[in-house]
Design a protein around this motif. Structure first.
Motif, PDB file in Angstrom:
ATOM      1  N   ASP A 117      32.723 -11.107  -7.386  1.00 58.12           N
ATOM      2  CA  ASP A 117      32.369 -10.996  -5.963  1.00 58.12           C
ATOM      3  C   ASP A 117      31.219 -11.965  -5.705  1.00 58.12           C
ATOM      4  O   ASP A 117      30.046 -11.586  -5.717  1.00 58.12           O
TER       5      ASP A 117
ATOM      6  N   ASP B 239      30.418 -13.749  -2.996  1.00 59.92           N
ATOM      7  CA  ASP B 239      29.703 -13.711  -1.710  1.00 59.92           C
ATOM      8  C   ASP B 239      29.027 -12.377  -1.463  1.00 59.92           C
ATOM      9  O   ASP B 239      28.360 -12.185  -0.451  1.00 59.92           O
TER      10      ASP B 239
ATOM     11  N   ASP C 171      30.241  -9.489  -0.602  1.00 60.49           N
ATOM     12  CA  ASP C 171      30.732  -8.646   0.488  1.00 60.49           C
ATOM     13  C   ASP C 171      31.457  -7.418  -0.002  1.00 60.49           C
ATOM     14  O   ASP C 171      31.954  -6.617   0.788  1.00 60.49           O
ATOM     15  N   GLY C 172      31.571  -7.259  -1.329  1.00 59.31           N
ATOM     16  CA  GLY C 172      32.187  -6.071  -1.888  1.00 59.31           C
ATOM     17  C   GLY C 172      33.679  -6.153  -2.037  1.00 59.31           C
ATOM     18  O   GLY C 172      34.302  -5.179  -2.490  1.00 59.31           O
TER      19      GLY C 172
ATOM     20  N   SER D 136      34.980  -4.849  -5.193  1.00 57.49           N
ATOM     21  CA  SER D 136      34.300  -5.344  -6.405  1.00 57.49           C
ATOM     22  C   SER D 136      33.918  -4.183  -7.303  1.00 57.49           C
ATOM     23  O   SER D 136      33.593  -3.089  -6.842  1.00 57.49           O
TER      24      SER D 136
END
Length: 969
Positions: free
Chosen positions: A376, A378, A380-381, A428
């Motif tokens: 993950d 970025d 963002d999950g 994630s």
């Protein structure tokens, strides 16, 4: 079918009883001995054999012993019914039953219940024509714990139209043949017509009756009412074969041999099980080839009670062999094949059916497959995956005409519901399994795809929050090394699953090249050093931070060496190392640690001086102080300590001793210690007082002591020096002790020697007395008086002693008190050391002599110790202590015997209350008696006491005191 009827015909043959049957079957008469009925009294009944159905006896009195249920006399409960018999009622004999046996070769099968009466009993069974000879069939044993059932058989020989079976006793536990061997349930059976059973069953294909055997010469006949016509191969054969059975039902036949007619019934069953299909077809894929064969059962037959068995071979199915498919619910089909189903039902014929199974090949796929994990990046999950990227991993040729459908569960995949698109988003930190259905249009294969969305390295400390670390040369070795992993816990709070790598440049950290291998012992050589750290989690995601090290400043000090004031070891053995701390550094809030050596101080370990305020010393020396303060690096200084100089002095050798009780001038020792007039001296009786300067002697010029060996302590002081404590010894000589502990007696007309011993020279002993003097340790004394002795010791100490010599008068025996076995001597005179003896050898100071024998004569010796004794003959009279004045001639009177010449005699007898019963003054005591009466009446039985007094020829008073028991009975 003609029923078999049992007819019994009893008749006598000589002395025997016979049973004849008009039918072909023979049975035993009265086999349970239930006839005749006997009283249920618990005891046996003796019955005449003429009253017993079926049974006879060889006993001359014709008696058979019947028993009811019983626990008396070794009895028991009957094995069958309510009654049983015991072999031999009153005499040793046999119990028998006879049978008509017109046909030779007839076989009798028999059984009987047997039990011992008092233990192990043995009986035997005999068979033969009535009147003999008899053949023993066997011997049988049983104990008295339970009934035992025995069995056997007997074949009737040729020419024996009547057969007798006899039971006889062989032995009993009691040894008495009439007491033992209980019998019950005696059963003999035979058949004169058929040797095989009269009812035979045939079933389906088994439709030939070929195991029939008849007895005798005869003819077979067929019942015309049978279900279908049958054929007997030979109607006169004893082993015929019957064929032609078709319809289900009972087939009846009769064997007639001139003696009897035997009926034979053969039941034949040819019923078929109803079926729905003789053959079934089905197909499967090779990845779904575990088949439940029982699903076809209702397609073959719905008949209730049918048993289905599946075979891979038709011959096994037709034979009904045991190698059928054991687990038809989980049958593994490995190729296309035909299975054979055998169906069975009770009372029906079996049938074999066919099941044709075809196995098709399904698409081949790997299972499971996994796409490469993604991070993950970025934060963002969510992480995106394309499931179609897994197709090259699933099949060998991705271009094959196959279809792919994705599902979230195996259930959905198997049922073809809820298909998913190929583009999926995974949270994630999670893994997701997808089930993919791969189809070629005929068969399907289900495989799984695993996708993993990894989290990045989370919760890493921000770069701006990482402050440089200040480093010090903690061990003063002019080098600094660090463990770079000390940053790990500062970079991330939870490091589980995190790997750390350390680099000297940012580029190397990004590329992962040239990691620092000795990170746990990394040298810092510059004032400011930067290190790059890469954090990698278990999924391979990374974060990079840099950290810095800076070399710090040492604690400022005023000097590097300091001195403590010297101490006097006499009074102090410790120093306070901390008293100079204010001089060490201009900084405040400095921490000080003290060490015995420089190495320990530089190391800064835990071996510091635990109590620096009370540090023990014994000579000049140094310690090392480690200074530490937050924000600074540690520094070390040296702290010296010293020991003060003692007052110059010499060791005294001591002073002369004194006599006990004299005084001593202690100050005479000072000249031995020092000639300096400024030195001060103080005297003490203990070293501790001298050290503490307490309890000084008030007048050392007149010192006295009671001890023989003495030590005095002197405190020597001089300004500018440490005081010293010295000691010196002197002796207190003891005065001579009294050498004469006991002054001898000066006997009348004798002389004695006063002996003072020889501890000192003769000239040291001086004697003086009224009118004279003498020198020497011994003095001859011939007259009473006072004598003075002066003794001077070798140390010139003198003691004086005065001795009084007394000349006593000779002792006089004034009185003798007698008891039952003792006497006590009473004397007069001015002596103080009288001695007594009965043999003139062994002397005692006690005037009492015990354990004497009445009637014996003793010589009594009395003397002043060291003087000649006086003597007196003493005899202990015999005075009885018991009388029984009952005129039986034994102990009727109390008689005194053994007295010598006596005068002024007195006898008194009184009871415990003091009442006097005898108060007599006889002329002599010898042969004096008392008849136990008072005023002509016998005194009461009880305890009495007597006192007897007299004087002997020397006017010495003699007294006898004793106890007397009187028993008037």
């Amino acid at each position: 079918m003609k029923p078999l009827t049992l007819h019994l015909l009893f008749f006598f043959w000589g002395a025997g009883l016979f049973a004849q049957l008009s039918s072909c079957e023979i049975e035993t008469v009265n086999k349970d001995f239930e006839q005749p009925d006997i009283p249920q009294s618990g005891w046996p009944s003796f019955i005449n054999a003429n009253d017993v159905d079926g049974w006879g006896t060889t006993a001359t009195d014709n008696i058979i012993e019947f028993w009811p249920h019983s626990t008396n006399g070794g009895g028991t409960n009957a094995y069958s019914g309510d009654q049983y018999i015991e072999l031999n009622g009153n005499e040793q004999a046999g119990v028998y039953q006879d049978f008509e046996t017109n046909l030779a070769g007839v076989v009798f099968n028999f059984s009987f219940a047997h039990r011992g009466r008092m233990g192990l009993d043995v009986c035997r069974v005999l068979a033969g024509p009535p009147g003999g000879p008899y053949t023993e069939i066997g011997q049988y044993s049983a104990d008295n714990t339970a009934w035992i059932v025995h069995s056997g058989n007997y074949t009737v020989p040729t020419g024996q139209p009547f057969t007798r079976f006899i039971f006889e006793a062989v032995s009993t536990a009691t040894g008495d043949p009439t007491v033992g061997n209980f019998l019950d349930a005696i059963d003999f059976k035979s058949n004169f017509g058929l040797a095989t059973p009269s009812l035979i069953g045939l079933f389906c294909e088994d439709n030939v009756a070929d195991e029939i055997e008849s007895i005798g010469i005869g003819t077979w006949s067929i019942d015309p009412g049978n279900p279908s016509p049958t054929v007997i191969n030979d109607i006169t054969s004893n082993t015929p074969i019957i064929t032609g059975f078709l319809a289900t039902g009972n087939y009846n036949y009769t064997w007639s041999n001139g003696i009897c007619e035997a009926e034979l019934t053969i039941y034949y069953n040819n019923d078929q099980i109803p079926v729905l299909n003789q053959e079934l077809n089905d197909s499967f894929c090779d990845n779904d080839n575990l088949i439940d064969l029982t699903q076809y059962n209702p397609q073959f037959s719905t008949e209730v009670g049918v048993n289905f068995r599946y075979y891979e071979d038709i011959a096994d199915a037709e034979m009904g062999n045991a190698n059928f498919i054991v687990d038809p619910i989980n049958y593994l089909l490995t190729q296309s094949r035909t299975l054979f189903v055998r169906i069975d039902k009770t009372n029906f014929c079996s049938n074999v059916l066919e099941l044709n199974l075809v196995l098709n090949e399904a698409p081949i796929a790997e299972n499971p497959v996994s796409l490469d994990p993604k991070c993950d990046e970025d934060g963002d999950g969510l992480v995106e995956f394309d499931l179609d990227e897994a197709i090259p991993l699933l099949v060998l040729n991705p271009n094959d005409p196959l279809t792919y459908t994705y599902h979230l569960s195996q259930t959905d995949a198997e049922s073809g519901t809820n298909p998913q698109g190929s583009i999926v988003m995974i949270p994630s930190g999670n893994s997701q399994t997808y089930w993919v259905v791969i189809s070629d249009g005929t068969c399907e294969t289900i495989s799984t795809i695993i996708v993993t969305a990894n989290e990045g390295v989370e919760n890493v400390t921000n770069q701006v929050d990482l402050n440089p670390k200040i480093l010090c040369d903690e061990d003063f070795d002019e080098s600094i090394t660090v463990d770079l992993s000390q940053w790990n816990s500062e970079l991330i709070a939870v490091s589980t699953g995190i790997q750390f790598a350390y680099y000297e440049s940012e580029l190397e950290a990004i590329n992962g090249t040239n990691p620092i291998l000795n990170f746990s012992n990394y040298p810092i050589t510059e004032n400011l050093t930067t290190i790059w750290i890469v954090l990698t989690n278990v999924q391979g995601c990374r974060e990079i931070r840099f950290v810095q090290y800076q070399i710090g400043e040492k604690v400022p000090v005023n000097d590097t060496i300091f001195e403590l004031e010297s101490i006097c070891l006499l009074f102090e053995s410790t120093v306070n190392l901390t008293e100079a701390e204010s001089q060490f550094s201009p900084e405040s809030n400095v921490q000080y640690s003290y060490y015995t050596n420089l190495v320990s101080a530089e190391a800064g370990g835990n071996d510091f001086i635990a109590n620096p305020t009370n540090y023990p010393i014994s000579a000049d020396g140094s310690v090392y102080v480690r200074l530490e303060k937050d924000g600074f690096c540690p520094e070390i200084i040296q702290l010296n300590y010293g020991i003060g100089e003692d007052v110059p002095h010499s060791i005294p050798t001591g002073i002369p001793g004194i006599c006990e009780g004299d005084s001593l001038d202690l100050t005479t020792v000072q000249i031995q210690i020092s000639s300096d007039p400024n030195v001060q001296y103080t005297y003490f009786e203990s070293e501790n007082d001298a050290l503490q300067n307490q309890n000084a002697l008030a007048d050392p010029t007149h010192y006295t002591s009671n001890s023989s060996q003495n030590t005095v302590y002197v405190r020597v002081e001089l300004s500018g020096f440490c005081p010293v404590i010295l000691s010196f010894d002197f002796e207190v000589h003891p005065l001579p002790l009294n050498p004469i502990a006991s002054v001898p007696t000066l006997c009348n007309g004798n002389e004695v020697i006063l002996d003072a011993g020889q501890e000192f020279p003769e000239s040291h002993y001086v004697w003086t007395w009224e009118g004279g003097s003498s020198t020497g340790s011994q003095l001859l004394v011939t007259a009473p008086g006072f004598y003075e002795l002066s003794i001077t010791s070798n140390e010139n100490c003198t003691s004086t002693f005065i001795y009084e010599l007394v000349q006593p008068l000779p002792p006089v025996i004034t009185n003798i008190v007698y008891g039952a076995n003792y006497f006590i001597v009473e004397t007069s005179g001015n002596g103080s050391s009288l001695e007594f003896s009965l043999d003139g050898v062994f002397w005692q100071s006690n005037p009492r002599f015990d354990n004497l024998v009445p009637g014996e004569e003793y010589t009594l010796y009395v003397r002043e110790r060291g003087c000649e004794p006086i003597t007196k003959n003493v005899s202990l009279p015999f005075i009885p202590n018991f009388i029984s004045p009952n005129n039986d001639g034994i102990n009727d009177v109390w008689t005194i015997r053994g007295f010598a010449t006596s005068f002024d005699c007195s006898v008194k007898i009184f009871d415990r209350y003091g009442k006097i019963f005898v108060d007599s003054k006889p002329q002599t005591l010898n042969a004096y008696f008392w008849n136990g009466k008072y005023k002509g009446e016998a005194v009461p039985s009880g305890d009495y006491w007597y006192i007897i007094t007299a004087k002997d020829e020397n006017d010495i008073t003699i007294k006898y005191i004793g106890h007397l028991s009187v028993r008037n009975r």
